[in-house]
Design an enzyme around this catalytic site. Structure first.
Site, PDB file in Angstrom:
ATOM      1  N   SER A 127       0.871  -1.183   0.000  1.00 41.13           N
ATOM      2  CA  SER A 127       0.000   0.000   0.000  1.00 41.13           C
ATOM      3  C   SER A 127       0.900   1.222   0.000  1.00 41.13           C
ATOM      4  O   SER A 127       2.044   1.148   0.494  1.00 41.13           O
ATOM      5  CB  SER A 127      -0.870  -0.001   1.265  1.00 41.13           C
ATOM      6  OG  SER A 127      -1.399   1.292   1.503  1.00 41.13           O
ATOM      7  N   TYR A 140      -1.603  -1.309  10.352  1.00 46.48           N
ATOM      8  CA  TYR A 140      -1.714  -1.625   8.915  1.00 46.48           C
ATOM      9  C   TYR A 140      -0.520  -1.047   8.159  1.00 46.48           C
ATOM     10  O   TYR A 140       0.108  -1.732   7.347  1.00 46.48           O
ATOM     11  CB  TYR A 140      -3.036  -1.038   8.390  1.00 46.48           C
ATOM     12  CG  TYR A 140      -3.287  -1.235   6.923  1.00 46.48           C
ATOM     13  CD1 TYR A 140      -3.882  -2.406   6.441  1.00 46.48           C
ATOM     14  CD2 TYR A 140      -2.957  -0.246   5.986  1.00 46.48           C
ATOM     15  CE1 TYR A 140      -4.130  -2.579   5.083  1.00 46.48           C
ATOM     16  CE2 TYR A 140      -3.200  -0.409   4.634  1.00 46.48           C
ATOM     17  CZ  TYR A 140      -3.790  -1.583   4.186  1.00 46.48           C
ATOM     18  OH  TYR A 140      -4.042  -1.752   2.847  1.00 46.48           O
TER      19      TYR A 140
END
Ligand SMILES: NC(=O)c1ccc[n+]([C@@H]2O[C@H](COP(=O)([O-])OP(=O)(O)OC[C@H]3O[C@@H](n4cnc5c(N)ncnc54)[C@H](OP(=O)(O)O)[C@@H]3O)[C@@H](O)[C@H]2O)c1
Length: 247
Positions: free
Chosen positions: A141, A155
């Site tokens: 990401s 995350y």
């Protein structure tokens, strides 16, 4: 790429399901993996079987559990004889500030996103090394590098770990396996269903293309990295974020 075999983890919906469909369009046999949502996985399997001339296997497996990953890989090898492509896509997020997170929640994010990538790469990597060929694509990401959000500190750390793992796997598996990583920005999937209208509009203003990605737009890059068209791309991190910056 015909009759190759692709395992896409976390592929009952979202980016993973789009990867499965893009592979099937090219005649690649596919393995759909899910953890909780069997009905989504079975519906996708039915759609792929009815639409494309490929073999489909659907396997329940929690990628954070070593015995389940080993069983999944053995099942695939028994059925197909090998695995040519691994997409480490399974991922979870749970937004809350660091002080509000407990250790169990924090670890769960790392277990699925990072340990899951390690375990699948380990067991599939052995198969690929024996065959002296393979392509691994990790899904990270942009939160791994520069679009941080304090609510997703777990995350973001897990996705930075996936980038690091990509570089080391590429070294360990060279010259037989190409290991690359795709780092999406915002994508229209269930993962972002908690965002408010105001949050979505604020985030769109930070994207040069002014919109979130469709899942297929990420999947097309993944499939490119799995194809012979990208044989000289290795150890690369590719942002697919529409031109996103942390304003
Ligand atoms: N959406 C975005 O904006 C965005 C941006 C950057 C990166 N990504 C990354 O892209 C990947 C796919 O996300 P998405 O947006 O498509 O999200 P999604 O729609 O929520 O899909 C997540 C998938 O992961 C699976 N999964 C969750 N825990 C698992 C486990 N323990 N074992 C196996 N599978 C598991 C889910 O299966 P079950 O439903 O069966 O649990 C589901 O298929 C993730 O790695 C995510 O971090 C997404």
């Amino acid at each position: 790429m015909s009759k190759k075999v692709a395992l896409v983890t976390g592929s009952n919906r979202g980016i993973g399901a789009s990867c499965v469909e893009e592979f099937a369009k090219l005649g690649v046999n596919v393995v759909i993996n899910y953890c909780h949502h069997e009905e989504e996985a079975k519906n996708l399997e039915k759609h792929i079987k009815e639409t494309y001339q490929v073999d489909v296997l659907t396997i329940k497996c929690d990628v954070s559990k070593e015995d389940e990953v080993e069983n999944m890989v053995n099942t695939i090898v028994d059925h197909f004889g090998g695995i040519d492509i691994l997409v480490n896509n399974a991922g979870v997020s749970r937004d809350s500030l660091l002080l509000d997170k407990n250790i169990k929640e924090f670890k769960r994010i790392l277990d699925v996103n990072l340990i899951g990538t390690y375990l699948c790469s380990k067991y599939v990597g052995k198969i690929m090394l024996n065959a002296k060929q393979g392509k691994i694509i990790n899904i990270s990401s942009t939160n791994a590098f520069d679009t941080y959000y304090p609510e997703s500190c777990d995350y973001d750390a897990s996705k930075a770990g996936v980038v690091s793992l990509t570089h080391n796997l590429a070294r360990e598996f060279a010259p037989f396996i190409n290991v690359n990583c795709v780092a999406p920005g915002w994508v229209k999937t269930a993962m972002n269903k908690g965002l408010t209208y105001e949050q979505i509009n604020a985030e769109k203003k930070k994207i040069l293309l002014g919109r979130f990605a469709e899942a297929e737009e990420i999947a097309k890059v993944v499939v490119f990295l799995a194809s012979s068209k990208s044989d000289y791309i290795n150890d690369s991190i590719i942002r697919v974020d529409g031109g996103k910056y942390n304003a």
